[in-house]
Write an enzyme that holds these catalytic residues in place. Structure first.
Site, PDB file in Angstrom:
ATOM      1  N   GLU A   1      -2.983  17.721  66.175  1.00 16.19           N
ATOM      2  CA  GLU A   1      -4.425  17.883  66.377  1.00 16.19           C
ATOM      3  C   GLU A   1      -4.823  17.814  67.844  1.00 16.19           C
ATOM      4  OE1 GLU A   1      -6.977  18.007  63.677  1.00 16.19           O
ATOM      5  OE2 GLU A   1      -5.155  18.714  62.688  1.00 16.19           O
TER       6      GLU A   1
ATOM      7  N   ASP B   1     -14.145  27.441  65.263  1.00 18.91           N
ATOM      8  CA  ASP B   1     -13.596  27.742  63.937  1.00 18.91           C
ATOM      9  C   ASP B   1     -14.682  27.872  62.873  1.00 18.91           C
ATOM     10  OD1 ASP B   1     -14.403  25.113  63.736  1.00 18.91           O
ATOM     11  OD2 ASP B   1     -12.531  24.378  62.857  1.00 18.91           O
TER      12      ASP B   1
ATOM     13  N   THR C   1     -16.193  19.572  66.335  1.00 23.16           N
ATOM     14  CA  THR C   1     -15.057  18.833  65.791  1.00 23.16           C
ATOM     15  C   THR C   1     -14.857  17.621  66.685  1.00 23.16           C
ATOM     16  OG1 THR C   1     -13.975  20.798  64.897  1.00 23.16           O
ATOM     17  CG2 THR C   1     -12.576  18.898  65.337  1.00 23.16           C
TER      18      THR C   1
END
Length: 269
Positions: free
Chosen positions: A54, A72, A77
């Site tokens: 990640e 995305d 995020t």
């Protein structure tokens, strides 16, 4: 560099991202082993393995303050597990933080987070939300909230299902990594559906199957799911990490561990 994570858009489906993932098979005495991924030392390994994929780093605790839009379609995020503003789990996290620390720096964004849930919009969040997130990340209360939501929504359900299926540490980790990336729900590429796809080819130990054969089938199904989305077309977190451990017969993730993700090499003593 933060690599894209995926969450099923649970808000669109009318399901809370923080809702516990139900066990598909109830645990039984023969399925639960003494050593699992929830062993503190194994859990630390799991956090590092996920962080390598990640965040391209083994320092997972440095990611409390991480936040960006990785393009995305899921908005911002952020944090140690990739909580997303567009998929509900970030909203649930900030609500928990507000419950534990009323009037904190992120509480004022709750109306905006509710509004953008299910979309990639930043409306009501820009321009100050990222810097306020990083400020909040210095607060141990917010760090603990991230830990608790990670465990409740992703880690604990994965470990419980893995134990119910009779899987050892590596298998439990494979489940966890899949839930982290794909979330769960009715989406065809969700964790539950990846597992169902694997069950069409092999049975888990709890059903009398061979563990290695079943994990191979699960990882095959996982790769298939990743390739359904361009953001996940690089499947190295399976091919040059989990599959490497499986081929070595390291079903308990015994150290030392060596693996690669996205071309980067990692090692744990």
């Amino acid at each position: 560099m933060k690599h894209p994570t995926r969450r099923t858009l649970l808000a669109v489906l009318g399901v809370s991202a923080a809702g516990a993932i139900p066990l598909l098979n109830a645990p039984n005495a023969g399925a639960v082993r003494a050593l699992g991924l929830d062993d503190p030392a194994k859990k630390e390994i799991a956090m590092k393995l996920v962080s390598s994929a990640e965040n391209s780093s083994l320092d997972w605790k440095a990611q409390y303050q991480y936040i960006e839009d990785i393009g995305d379609g899921r908005g911002y995020t952020a944090g140690i597990i990739g909580f997303c503003s567009g998929t509900g789990d970030m909203l649930d996290l900030v609500e928990l933080y507000a419950d534990r620390s009323p009037g904190n720096v992120l509480a004022e964004y709750l109306p905006a987070l509710r509004s953008v849930n299910g979309s990639d919009s930043h409306e009501g969040l820009d321009p100050n939300y990222p810097q306020d997130w990083r400020s909040a990340a210095q607060d141990s209360t917010f760090q603990q909230a991230q830990n608790d939501e990670r465990d409740r929504v992703y880690f604990n359900p994965a470990v419980q299902q893995g134990k119910a299926d009779g899987l050892r540490v590596l298998g439990q980790f494979a489940y966890y990594d899949a839930i982290v990336m794909h979330g769960d729900g009715s989406d065809g590429t969700s964790f539950s559906n990846i597992r169902r796809r694997a069950l069409q080819s092999a049975q888990p130990p709890s059903q009398g199957g061979d563990e290695v054969r079943y994990l191979d089938a699960f990882l095959d199904a996982r790769v298939w799911a990743m390739k359904q989305e361009e953001a996940h077309s690089d499947t190295s977190r399976v091919d040059t990490a989990q599959r490497v451990f499986l081929r070595a017969g390291n079903l308990d993730l015994a150290t030392p561990l060596d693996w690669k993700v996205y071309g980067d090499s990692f090692h744990i003593d």
